[in-house]
Design a protein around this motif. Structure first.
Motif, PDB file in Angstrom:
ATOM      1  N   HIS A   8       0.858  -1.183   0.000  1.00 17.75           N
ATOM      2  CA  HIS A   8       0.000   0.000   0.000  1.00 17.75           C
ATOM      3  C   HIS A   8       0.901   1.243   0.000  1.00 17.75           C
ATOM      4  CE1 HIS A   8      -3.149  -2.828   0.871  1.00 17.75           C
ATOM      5  NE2 HIS A   8      -2.566  -3.173   2.006  1.00 17.75           N
ATOM      6  N   GLN A   9       0.736   2.068  -1.011  1.00 22.27           N
ATOM      7  CA  GLN A   9       1.598   3.235  -1.160  1.00 22.27           C
ATOM      8  C   GLN A   9       0.886   4.503  -0.708  1.00 22.27           C
ATOM      9  OE1 GLN A   9       3.177   3.885  -5.090  1.00 22.27           O
ATOM     10  NE2 GLN A   9       4.827   5.186  -4.331  1.00 22.27           N
ATOM     11  N   LEU A  10       1.582   5.278   0.121  1.00 23.31           N
ATOM     12  CA  LEU A  10       1.089   6.571   0.574  1.00 23.31           C
ATOM     13  C   LEU A  10       1.717   7.662  -0.279  1.00 23.31           C
ATOM     14  CD1 LEU A  10       1.515   6.051   4.436  1.00 23.31           C
ATOM     15  CD2 LEU A  10      -0.550   5.685   3.070  1.00 23.31           C
ATOM     16  N   ILE A  11       0.909   8.583  -0.727  1.00 24.13           N
ATOM     17  CA  ILE A  11       1.397   9.691  -1.541  1.00 24.13           C
ATOM     18  C   ILE A  11       1.061  10.991  -0.831  1.00 24.13           C
ATOM     19  CG2 ILE A  11       1.242  10.889  -3.757  1.00 24.13           C
ATOM     20  CD1 ILE A  11       0.511   8.209  -5.028  1.00 24.13           C
ATOM     21  N   ASN A  12       2.083  11.735  -0.487  1.00 25.33           N
ATOM     22  CA  ASN A  12       1.890  13.004   0.217  1.00 25.33           C
ATOM     23  C   ASN A  12       2.011  14.147  -0.788  1.00 25.33           C
ATOM     24  OD1 ASN A  12       1.815  15.146   2.022  1.00 25.33           O
ATOM     25  ND2 ASN A  12       3.018  14.068   3.567  1.00 25.33           N
ATOM     26  N   GLN A  13       1.005  14.999  -0.810  1.00 23.88           N
ATOM     27  CA  GLN A  13       1.018  16.124  -1.739  1.00 23.88           C
ATOM     28  C   GLN A  13       1.901  17.269  -1.259  1.00 23.88           C
ATOM     29  OE1 GLN A  13      -0.481  15.718  -4.643  1.00 23.88           O
ATOM     30  NE2 GLN A  13      -1.257  13.725  -3.984  1.00 23.88           N
ATOM     31  N   VAL A 252      10.865 -10.796   9.131  1.00 23.84           N
ATOM     32  CA  VAL A 252      11.218  -9.897   8.036  1.00 23.84           C
ATOM     33  C   VAL A 252      11.420  -8.498   8.597  1.00 23.84           C
ATOM     34  CG1 VAL A 252       8.795  -9.411   7.493  1.00 23.84           C
ATOM     35  CG2 VAL A 252      10.528  -9.029   5.748  1.00 23.84           C
ATOM     36  N   THR A 253      12.375  -7.802   8.047  1.00 22.20           N
ATOM     37  CA  THR A 253      12.561  -6.378   8.323  1.00 22.20           C
ATOM     38  C   THR A 253      12.907  -5.727   6.996  1.00 22.20           C
ATOM     39  OG1 THR A 253      13.760  -4.738   9.656  1.00 22.20           O
ATOM     40  CG2 THR A 253      14.996  -6.660   8.931  1.00 22.20           C
ATOM     41  N   GLY A 254      13.262  -4.462   7.008  1.00 22.38           N
ATOM     42  CA  GLY A 254      13.587  -3.816   5.742  1.00 22.38           C
ATOM     43  C   GLY A 254      14.066  -2.407   5.913  1.00 22.38           C
ATOM     44  N   PHE A 255      14.626  -1.863   4.844  1.00 19.32           N
ATOM     45  CA  PHE A 255      15.032  -0.470   4.805  1.00 19.32           C
ATOM     46  C   PHE A 255      15.027  -0.010   3.347  1.00 19.32           C
ATOM     47  CE2 PHE A 255      18.902  -2.841   4.234  1.00 19.32           C
ATOM     48  CZ  PHE A 255      19.675  -2.106   3.346  1.00 19.32           C
ATOM     49  N   ASN A 256      14.834   1.287   3.170  1.00 16.12           N
ATOM     50  CA  ASN A 256      14.740   1.839   1.824  1.00 16.12           C
ATOM     51  C   ASN A 256      13.718   1.040   0.996  1.00 16.12           C
ATOM     52  OD1 ASN A 256      16.612   3.693   2.623  1.00 16.12           O
ATOM     53  ND2 ASN A 256      18.274   2.879   1.406  1.00 16.12           N
ATOM     54  N   LYS A 257      14.160   0.345  -0.056  1.00 13.84           N
ATOM     55  CA  LYS A 257      13.251  -0.444  -0.900  1.00 13.84           C
ATOM     56  C   LYS A 257      13.493  -1.945  -0.740  1.00 13.84           C
ATOM     57  CE  LYS A 257      12.462   1.156  -5.050  1.00 13.84           C
ATOM     58  NZ  LYS A 257      12.579   1.707  -6.420  1.00 13.84           N
ATOM     59  N   SER A 258      14.163  -2.329   0.330  1.00 15.47           N
ATOM     60  CA  SER A 258      14.584  -3.721   0.494  1.00 15.47           C
ATOM     61  C   SER A 258      13.868  -4.423   1.642  1.00 15.47           C
ATOM     62  CB  SER A 258      16.095  -3.788   0.758  1.00 15.47           C
ATOM     63  OG  SER A 258      16.820  -3.248  -0.322  1.00 15.47           O
ATOM     64  N   ILE A 283       8.195   3.666  -6.015  1.00 12.43           N
ATOM     65  CA  ILE A 283       8.274   3.458  -4.572  1.00 12.43           C
ATOM     66  C   ILE A 283       9.599   4.006  -4.060  1.00 12.43           C
ATOM     67  CG2 ILE A 283       8.445   1.706  -2.754  1.00 12.43           C
ATOM     68  CD1 ILE A 283       6.456   0.033  -4.316  1.00 12.43           C
ATOM     69  N   GLN A 284       9.540   4.847  -3.046  1.00 13.03           N
ATOM     70  CA  GLN A 284      10.754   5.451  -2.504  1.00 13.03           C
ATOM     71  C   GLN A 284      11.339   4.644  -1.356  1.00 13.03           C
ATOM     72  OE1 GLN A 284      10.468   9.775  -1.845  1.00 13.03           O
ATOM     73  NE2 GLN A 284       8.548   9.744  -2.983  1.00 13.03           N
ATOM     74  N   ARG A 285      10.480   4.234  -0.384  1.00 10.62           N
ATOM     75  CA  ARG A 285      11.019   3.517   0.775  1.00 10.62           C
ATOM     76  C   ARG A 285       9.899   2.855   1.565  1.00 10.62           C
ATOM     77  NH1 ARG A 285      10.654   6.531   5.758  1.00 10.62           N
ATOM     78  NH2 ARG A 285       9.676   8.548   5.385  1.00 10.62           N
ATOM     79  N   LEU A 286      10.276   1.850   2.335  1.00  9.79           N
ATOM     80  CA  LEU A 286       9.379   1.192   3.270  1.00  9.79           C
ATOM     81  C   LEU A 286       9.141   2.081   4.491  1.00  9.79           C
ATOM     82  CD1 LEU A 286      10.897  -2.396   3.273  1.00  9.79           C
ATOM     83  CD2 LEU A 286       8.505  -1.905   2.842  1.00  9.79           C
ATOM     84  N   ILE A 287       7.918   2.059   4.997  1.00 10.59           N
ATOM     85  CA  ILE A 287       7.586   2.784   6.222  1.00 10.59           C
ATOM     86  C   ILE A 287       7.163   1.822   7.329  1.00 10.59           C
ATOM     87  CG2 ILE A 287       6.105   4.559   7.263  1.00 10.59           C
ATOM     88  CD1 ILE A 287       5.720   5.689   4.442  1.00 10.59           C
ATOM     89  N   ALA A 299       2.991  -4.382   3.456  1.00 11.10           N
ATOM     90  CA  ALA A 299       4.033  -3.350   3.380  1.00 11.10           C
ATOM     91  C   ALA A 299       3.375  -1.997   3.089  1.00 11.10           C
ATOM     92  CB  ALA A 299       5.025  -3.680   2.286  1.00 11.10           C
ATOM     93  N   ILE A 300       3.684  -1.020   3.917  1.00 10.84           N
ATOM     94  CA  ILE A 300       3.261   0.352   3.666  1.00 10.84           C
ATOM     95  C   ILE A 300       4.485   1.129   3.215  1.00 10.84           C
ATOM     96  CG2 ILE A 300       2.250   2.441   4.658  1.00 10.84           C
ATOM     97  CD1 ILE A 300       0.795   0.677   6.660  1.00 10.84           C
ATOM     98  N   VAL A 301       4.367   1.756   2.059  1.00  7.33           N
ATOM     99  CA  VAL A 301       5.506   2.425   1.428  1.00  7.33           C
ATOM    100  C   VAL A 301       5.096   3.848   1.038  1.00  7.33           C
ATOM    101  CG1 VAL A 301       6.372   0.231   0.529  1.00  7.33           C
ATOM    102  CG2 VAL A 301       4.897   1.646  -0.905  1.00  7.33           C
ATOM    103  N   GLU A 302       6.119   4.629   0.693  1.00  2.22           N
ATOM    104  CA  GLU A 302       5.832   5.921   0.081  1.00  2.22           C
ATOM    105  C   GLU A 302       6.611   6.039  -1.205  1.00  2.22           C
ATOM    106  OE1 GLU A 302       7.001   9.454   2.080  1.00  2.22           O
ATOM    107  OE2 GLU A 302       9.062   8.811   2.380  1.00  2.22           O
TER     108      GLU A 302
END
Length: 302
Positions: A8-13, A252-258, A283-287, A299-302
């Motif tokens: 799920h991608q979040l897009i901030n205006q 599982v863990t992650g950082f950036n796009k990994s 996709i810029q990074r995992l949140i 996964a929630i990403v931006e």
């Protein structure tokens, strides 16, 4: 075999604002905090409808941690660099309760649903125990000598683990407000996660040297022994909290796009893990990462 991943991608205006933390409940409602102190809540779109969002306004500085307080996702708990902890009703603009006791920014929260308690960790080097129907703290835990970055309840609710920049992990006996175990690391403790049986802790530590590498370890609570699972992980952004994939020994863990997947039962060889990356260039990074009852990884990403 990798779990099914729902992204799920979040897009901030607002280009001057970035997401700092997020959570998702069983109703597919996402709540996220920003560096400007704003909280957004949105319902994932269904049946072709556009998603809508609500702003939860009250904090005045960076949102450092946020989570749904109850299993049904009716309430939200947030903490901030403004020293406040706030309880919100889902999709309500104003907070229900403000908890004020910490003397410095509050960095982390943990909730134990069954005991109806939550805990907070702060730059003031204390862990504090709360219940939502009281403004005053239940207990204060004092031992750390630096910022507390992470806290997590033991599954039985009788213990609480905290990790700090002082390199220590404290397992607290909650009723006595005393350390039951003191575990020593050589680097900053950034994230802690109990295994589902409560016998082990997964820690993510950060070496704040020139190489800025991370390490994932597993601690045996009974013997206080540490086993390094993954070492020398280069990260420009620190790893997320590790997430146990339901009913398995896999995390599982992650950082950036990994993503980093690892099995705590497979400890014979260090660096035995699987890494996967998003192929979507937008996709810029995992949140945030979590796992639901069907073993789907969210996964929630931006």
């Amino acid at each position: 075999m990798l779990p099914n991943i729902s992204t799920h991608q979040l897009i901030n205006q607002n280009d001057n604002e970035w997401f700092t933390c997020a959570d998702i409940n069983s109703k597919q409602e996402i709540v996220c905090g920003t560096d400007q102190g704003i909280i957004y809540q949105t319902q994932l779109p269904s049946n072709g409808k556009n998603s809508t969002y609500k702003q939860l306004i009250g904090h005045t500085k960076l949102i450092s941690d946020i989570c749904y307080y109850d299993p049904n996702g009716c309430y939200i708990l947030s903490c901030s660099a403004d020293k406040d902890i706030r309880l919100w009703r889902s999709f309500s603009s104003n907070s229900i309760t403000i908890y004020r006791s910490h003397l410095s920014p509050v960095w982390c929260l943990s909730v134990h649903y069954k005991s109806d308690r939550f805990a907070s960790g702060s730059m003031d080097q204390t862990v504090r125990l709360w219940t939502p129907d009281r403004l005053n703290i239940l207990r204060t835990f004092i031992y750390h000598s630096d910022d507390i970055n992470t806290i997590t309840f033991h599954p039985n609710g009788k213990y609480l683990a905290s990790g700090s920049n002082d390199g220590s992990i404290i397992l607290w006996a909650i009723e006595q407000a005393q350390p039951a175990r003191i575990l020593k690391s050589l680097s900053n403790i950034e994230q802690l996660t109990f295994t589902s049986d409560g016998n082990h802790l997964i820690s993510i530590s950060h070496n704040n040297n020139e190489q800025k590498s991370d390490r994932i370890s597993i601690w045996d609570i009974r013997s206080a022994n540490e086993t390094n699972l993954i070492e020398n992980i280069p990260s420009h952004r620190r790893l997320l909290k590790s997430c146990q994939i339901q009913n398995t020994n896999k995390f599982v863990t992650g950082f950036n796009k990994s993503f980093l997947f690892f099995d705590i039962n497979n400890q014979q060889e260090k660096n035995d893990f699987f890494r996967s990356e998003f192929s979507n260039e937008y996709i810029q990074r995992l949140i945030h990462l979590s796992s639901n009852e069907s073993n789907k990884l969210i996964a929630i990403v931006e």
